[in-house]
Design a protein around this motif. Sequence first.
Motif, PDB file in Angstrom:
ATOM      1  N   GLU A 343       0.809  -1.222   0.000  1.00 17.30           N
ATOM      2  CA  GLU A 343       0.000   0.000   0.000  1.00 17.30           C
ATOM      3  C   GLU A 343       0.843   1.273   0.000  1.00 17.30           C
ATOM      4  OE1 GLU A 343      -2.857  -0.106   3.125  1.00 17.30           O
ATOM      5  OE2 GLU A 343      -3.670  -2.048   2.553  1.00 17.30           O
ATOM      6  N   ASP A 344       2.050   1.227   0.590  1.00 15.66           N
ATOM      7  CA  ASP A 344       2.848   2.438   0.731  1.00 15.66           C
ATOM      8  C   ASP A 344       3.749   2.704  -0.476  1.00 15.66           C
ATOM      9  OD1 ASP A 344       2.150   3.492   3.354  1.00 15.66           O
ATOM     10  OD2 ASP A 344       2.937   1.604   4.128  1.00 15.66           O
ATOM     11  N   ALA A 345       4.389   1.678  -0.994  1.00 16.42           N
ATOM     12  CA  ALA A 345       5.301   1.849  -2.129  1.00 16.42           C
ATOM     13  C   ALA A 345       5.057   0.714  -3.120  1.00 16.42           C
ATOM     14  CB  ALA A 345       6.741   1.860  -1.643  1.00 16.42           C
ATOM     15  N   PRO A 346       3.903   0.708  -3.802  1.00 14.61           N
ATOM     16  CA  PRO A 346       3.478  -0.453  -4.595  1.00 14.61           C
ATOM     17  C   PRO A 346       4.435  -0.844  -5.718  1.00 14.61           C
ATOM     18  CG  PRO A 346       2.063   1.441  -5.028  1.00 14.61           C
ATOM     19  CD  PRO A 346       2.902   1.798  -3.857  1.00 14.61           C
ATOM     20  N   PHE A 347       4.942   0.126  -6.467  1.00 12.61           N
ATOM     21  CA  PHE A 347       5.777  -0.214  -7.622  1.00 12.61           C
ATOM     22  C   PHE A 347       7.146  -0.731  -7.191  1.00 12.61           C
ATOM     23  CE2 PHE A 347       2.581   2.528  -9.524  1.00 12.61           C
ATOM     24  CZ  PHE A 347       2.290   1.857 -10.698  1.00 12.61           C
ATOM     25  N   SER A 348       7.738  -0.087  -6.185  1.00 14.92           N
ATOM     26  CA  SER A 348       9.054  -0.552  -5.706  1.00 14.92           C
ATOM     27  C   SER A 348       8.972  -1.988  -5.213  1.00 14.92           C
ATOM     28  CB  SER A 348       9.547   0.359  -4.569  1.00 14.92           C
ATOM     29  OG  SER A 348       9.863   1.623  -5.059  1.00 14.92           O
ATOM     30  N   VAL A 349       7.959  -2.259  -4.375  1.00 18.69           N
ATOM     31  CA  VAL A 349       7.821  -3.600  -3.791  1.00 18.69           C
ATOM     32  C   VAL A 349       7.442  -4.622  -4.872  1.00 18.69           C
ATOM     33  CG1 VAL A 349       6.572  -4.985  -2.082  1.00 18.69           C
ATOM     34  CG2 VAL A 349       7.254  -2.636  -1.538  1.00 18.69           C
ATOM     35  N   ALA A 350       6.678  -4.191  -5.894  1.00 20.69           N
ATOM     36  CA  ALA A 350       6.295  -5.094  -6.984  1.00 20.69           C
ATOM     37  C   ALA A 350       7.536  -5.607  -7.720  1.00 20.69           C
ATOM     38  CB  ALA A 350       5.351  -4.387  -7.954  1.00 20.69           C
ATOM     39  N   PHE A 351       8.484  -4.726  -8.008  1.00 22.62           N
ATOM     40  CA  PHE A 351       9.714  -5.161  -8.679  1.00 22.62           C
ATOM     41  C   PHE A 351      10.521  -6.096  -7.783  1.00 22.62           C
ATOM     42  CE2 PHE A 351       9.023  -1.612 -11.682  1.00 22.62           C
ATOM     43  CZ  PHE A 351       9.311  -2.285 -12.866  1.00 22.62           C
ATOM     44  N   GLU A 352      10.504  -5.827  -6.483  1.00 24.57           N
ATOM     45  CA  GLU A 352      11.207  -6.707  -5.550  1.00 24.57           C
ATOM     46  C   GLU A 352      10.551  -8.096  -5.554  1.00 24.57           C
ATOM     47  OE1 GLU A 352      13.421  -5.755  -1.340  1.00 24.57           O
ATOM     48  OE2 GLU A 352      11.438  -4.924  -1.693  1.00 24.57           O
ATOM     49  N   THR A 353       9.217  -8.124  -5.634  1.00 25.09           N
ATOM     50  CA  THR A 353       8.464  -9.384  -5.620  1.00 25.09           C
ATOM     51  C   THR A 353       8.799 -10.257  -6.831  1.00 25.09           C
ATOM     52  OG1 THR A 353       6.651  -8.275  -4.465  1.00 25.09           O
ATOM     53  CG2 THR A 353       6.135 -10.382  -5.506  1.00 25.09           C
ATOM     54  N   VAL A 354       9.001  -9.617  -7.994  1.00 31.51           N
ATOM     55  CA  VAL A 354       9.278 -10.402  -9.211  1.00 31.51           C
ATOM     56  C   VAL A 354      10.774 -10.681  -9.392  1.00 31.51           C
ATOM     57  CG1 VAL A 354       7.203  -9.606 -10.393  1.00 31.51           C
ATOM     58  CG2 VAL A 354       9.349  -8.343 -10.714  1.00 31.51           C
ATOM     59  N   GLY A 355      11.573 -10.346  -8.373  1.00 31.67           N
ATOM     60  CA  GLY A 355      12.985 -10.697  -8.417  1.00 31.67           C
ATOM     61  C   GLY A 355      13.911  -9.640  -8.961  1.00 31.67           C
ATOM     62  N   TRP A 356      13.384  -8.438  -9.249  1.00 26.64           N
ATOM     63  CA  TRP A 356      14.211  -7.336  -9.732  1.00 26.64           C
ATOM     64  C   TRP A 356      14.392  -6.320  -8.604  1.00 26.64           C
ATOM     65  CZ3 TRP A 356      12.910  -5.665 -15.446  1.00 26.64           C
ATOM     66  CH2 TRP A 356      13.156  -6.751 -16.297  1.00 26.64           C
ATOM     67  N   GLY A 357      15.067  -6.731  -7.548  1.00 30.08           N
ATOM     68  CA  GLY A 357      15.225  -5.853  -6.390  1.00 30.08           C
ATOM     69  C   GLY A 357      15.913  -4.549  -6.732  1.00 30.08           C
ATOM     70  N   TRP A 358      16.885  -4.593  -7.692  1.00 25.41           N
ATOM     71  CA  TRP A 358      17.603  -3.366  -8.073  1.00 25.41           C
ATOM     72  C   TRP A 358      16.675  -2.301  -8.662  1.00 25.41           C
ATOM     73  CZ3 TRP A 358      17.136  -2.080 -13.198  1.00 25.41           C
ATOM     74  CH2 TRP A 358      16.742  -3.104 -14.055  1.00 25.41           C
ATOM     75  N   ALA A 359      15.591  -2.774  -9.317  1.00 32.21           N
ATOM     76  CA  ALA A 359      14.694  -1.833 -10.000  1.00 32.21           C
ATOM     77  C   ALA A 359      13.935  -0.952  -9.023  1.00 32.21           C
ATOM     78  CB  ALA A 359      13.710  -2.593 -10.883  1.00 32.21           C
ATOM     79  N   LYS A 360      13.809  -1.430  -7.780  1.00 32.68           N
ATOM     80  CA  LYS A 360      13.042  -0.629  -6.815  1.00 32.68           C
ATOM     81  C   LYS A 360      13.733   0.709  -6.543  1.00 32.68           C
ATOM     82  CE  LYS A 360      14.787  -2.149  -2.284  1.00 32.68           C
ATOM     83  NZ  LYS A 360      14.431  -2.806  -1.024  1.00 32.68           N
ATOM     84  N   TYR A 361      15.070   0.728  -6.706  1.00 27.92           N
ATOM     85  CA  TYR A 361      15.780   1.989  -6.485  1.00 27.92           C
ATOM     86  C   TYR A 361      15.503   2.981  -7.616  1.00 27.92           C
ATOM     87  CZ  TYR A 361      18.219  -0.890  -3.078  1.00 27.92           C
ATOM     88  OH  TYR A 361      18.503  -1.731  -2.027  1.00 27.92           O
ATOM     89  N   VAL A 362      15.391   2.469  -8.835  1.00 28.81           N
ATOM     90  CA  VAL A 362      15.046   3.323  -9.978  1.00 28.81           C
ATOM     91  C   VAL A 362      13.649   3.904  -9.780  1.00 28.81           C
ATOM     92  CG1 VAL A 362      14.692   3.393 -12.479  1.00 28.81           C
ATOM     93  CG2 VAL A 362      16.489   1.930 -11.508  1.00 28.81           C
ATOM     94  N   VAL A 363      12.722   3.023  -9.377  1.00 29.92           N
ATOM     95  CA  VAL A 363      11.332   3.459  -9.166  1.00 29.92           C
ATOM     96  C   VAL A 363      11.250   4.479  -8.034  1.00 29.92           C
ATOM     97  CG1 VAL A 363       9.025   2.716  -8.501  1.00 29.92           C
ATOM     98  CG2 VAL A 363      10.383   1.307 -10.037  1.00 29.92           C
ATOM     99  N   ALA A 364      11.931   4.199  -6.928  1.00 32.12           N
ATOM    100  CA  ALA A 364      11.876   5.117  -5.780  1.00 32.12           C
ATOM    101  C   ALA A 364      12.470   6.476  -6.146  1.00 32.12           C
ATOM    102  CB  ALA A 364      12.625   4.508  -4.593  1.00 32.12           C
ATOM    103  N   ALA A 365      13.587   6.460  -6.891  1.00 32.94           N
ATOM    104  CA  ALA A 365      14.198   7.729  -7.309  1.00 32.94           C
ATOM    105  C   ALA A 365      13.256   8.496  -8.238  1.00 32.94           C
ATOM    106  CB  ALA A 365      15.529   7.456  -8.012  1.00 32.94           C
ATOM    107  N   GLY A 366      12.609   7.774  -9.181  1.00 39.21           N
ATOM    108  CA  GLY A 366      11.653   8.418 -10.084  1.00 39.21           C
ATOM    109  C   GLY A 366      10.465   8.979  -9.345  1.00 39.21           C
ATOM    110  N   ALA A 367       9.972   8.220  -8.370  1.00 40.20           N
ATOM    111  CA  ALA A 367       8.839   8.686  -7.574  1.00 40.20           C
ATOM    112  C   ALA A 367       9.201   9.946  -6.798  1.00 40.20           C
ATOM    113  CB  ALA A 367       8.382   7.588  -6.615  1.00 40.20           C
TER     114      ALA A 367
END
Length: 607
Positions: A343-367
Motif C-alpha cells: 500500500e505504501d510503495a506499490p511499484f518498488s515492492v512489486a519489482f522486488e516481488t518479481v525478483g528485480w530488487g535493483w529496479a526498486k531503487y530506480v522506481v523510488a528515485a523516479g517517484a
Amino acid sequence: MVGGNFHGDHQEGGDQEGMRRRRGCGCSCTKSDFLPEESFQSIGNYLQALKETPMRFKDRLLTRSLDSTELHEIKSRSDHEMKKNLTWWDLIWFGIGAVIGAGIFVLTGLEAKEHAGPAVVLSFVVSGVSAMLSVFCYTEFAVEIPVAGGSFAYLRVELGDFMAFIAAGNIILEYVIGGAAVARSWTSYFATLCNHKPDDFRIIAHSLPEDYGHLDPISVFVCAAICVLAVLSTKGSSRFNYVASIIHVVVILFIIVAGLAKADTKNYADFSPHGARGIFVASAVLFFAYIGFDAVATMAEETRNPARDIPIGLVGSMSITTIAYCLMAVTLCLMVPYQKIDEDAPFSVAFETVGWGWAKYVVAAGALKGMTTVLLVSAVGQARYLTHIARTHMMPPWLAHVNERTGTPVNATIVMLAATAIVGFFTKLDILSNLLSISTLFIFMLVALALLVRRYYVSGITTQENRVKLIMCIVAILGSSIATAVIWGTADEDSWLGYVITIPLWFCATLALKLLVPQARDPKLWGVPLVPWLPSASILINIFLLGSIDKKSFIRFAAWTGFLLVYYFLFGLHASYDTAKASGENNKVEDGLKNVEEGAVPSRTGS
C-alpha cells in the motif's frame, strides 16, 4: 444611502493610505497590512459593520465581478506585476509535473488492493474523463480571464463573491492537503530508497490518535526546500520542473516496459473483484491523482500568449497523464496479484516481488523526482490563488504582495507551505486523500456550473424569461446529479430503478437548456465544445463521484466549511465589502459595464 458617510471619502482615503503603506514594504507586519479597511479601524466601526451584516451579505451575494476588474484593477493591488515568461512548453511540463506524483505512485496500490483490483485501470479512466471535462471548463476561463486567481476569479465573475469565497476556502484546503499528502509520500519512497520500510523514518507518538500519531519531520524539511525554490523565480522553477519531469517520464517508461516484461496474465483472472461499486469508489479517491492541473490555470497571468499556450498546455498535459496512468495501473496489476500489492510503495515492492530488487531503487528515485515536481508546482499554484484572494481583501491583503525583485508572491508562498508542512507532519495519507477529493470535486463542479452561467447569462442581455428558464434547467441538472449520487451512495448495488429516473431527468434538463435558452455570449478566443453537454456532464460526474466518498470525510468537509463561514461573516465579508465600495466595483456594474460585458470589449489576453 446605506451606512451614511461610513463608506465615504474617509474610507476611500483610509484604504488608499493602507495600500500605499503596503507598497512601501511587502514584509511589514502592521495592522494596516492585515486589516486596513474602515470597518476595522475602531471598535465602533466594527460593531456598526456587524449590524450591517445582512445588508452587506446580500450585496456580496448578488454582486458579480467583471472580467476587466479581475484583469486590471484587482491585479494592480499586488504592487508589482508578475513576469510574463511562460510558454505552452512550460505549461505542458508544469502540468505533467503538477499531476504525476503521489496519486499514481501510492494510491494506485491502495485502491487496487482495497477496492478495485485489476479494474483500477477503469477507475483511472472514469476519473480521467471527469478531469478532462474540468480541464475544458478551466481552459475557456483561463484564456479569457488570465489572472493568478484561477477558479476563484472565474467564480467571482460568474457566481459572485460569496460562492467564490466558499470555493476559495476549499481551494486552499485542497492545496494544503494535497501538498501534505505528497510530502508524506516523499518520506515513504525516500525510506524505500534507503532500504527501509516506508514508515521507518516517522516518529510514532502513542499519546496522539492513530491517524495523527505518525509524525513526519522529513516532510517538513522537503516543504521548506520547495518554499525557497518557489520564492526565488517562476521561470527558474519551470526549468527545474521540466528537467525533473523529463527524468520522471523516463522512469515511468522504464516501469511500463520493464514491468510488462514480468507480466503474468493470471493476475488478471479476477479482473473486478468488487464489481462496479469498487471501481467507482476507487475512482473517487483516484481523482486525487489528477488534481494539480488547476495550478497551471493560475499561471495564466505569467503566460506570454494565453489564447494559444493555455489550451495546448492544459489539454496536452492531461492527455499525456491519463495515458501514462492507465498503462502504469495495468502494469502493476499484471506484475503481482492485487491482494499482494504493497500500500505504501506499490511499484518498488512489486519489482522486488518479481525478483528485480535493483529496479526498486530506480522506481523510488523516479517517484521522489515526481513528488518533488508536484510539490513545486503546487507551491507555485497555491501561492497565486492566495495572492488573488487577498487582492479582494477576503484574506489579509499582506498576502497579496508580489516581490519587486523576484516577481513572485513571497508572503503567500511562505504561509501556504508552512500550513502544508504542519498538516503533513501529523496526518496520515488515507485521511488526506479522501478529504482532498471532496474539495476538488466540489470546486470542479462549481467551475462547470459557472461556465454554463457565463455562456447563458449576461446582465442586460438575457431576458427575464430566459433567466428563469436557465435557473430551472440548472436546478434540474444539479438535482438529478445529486439524486444519482445519493442513490449510488445509499442504495443496494443491484438496484437500478432510481437511475432510470435520475439520468433521463439530467438528460432532459440539459437538452432543455440547449433548445430553450439562447446563448448570451460566445467565447472570444477559445471555447469549450458541445456546450451545454460537456459542462453538464462534468457536473454530473463530479457530483456522482462525491457519492462514493466515506461519511467521515464529509463530516470533516462540513467542519471546514463551517469554519470558513464563521471567518467570512466576522472578517472576510466586511473587508471585501469595504474594499469594493472604496474602489467603486459595484458602481461599475451599476453603470452598465456588465451590459457591455466584455462581449464588445477585447479581453487583451494576448498582450
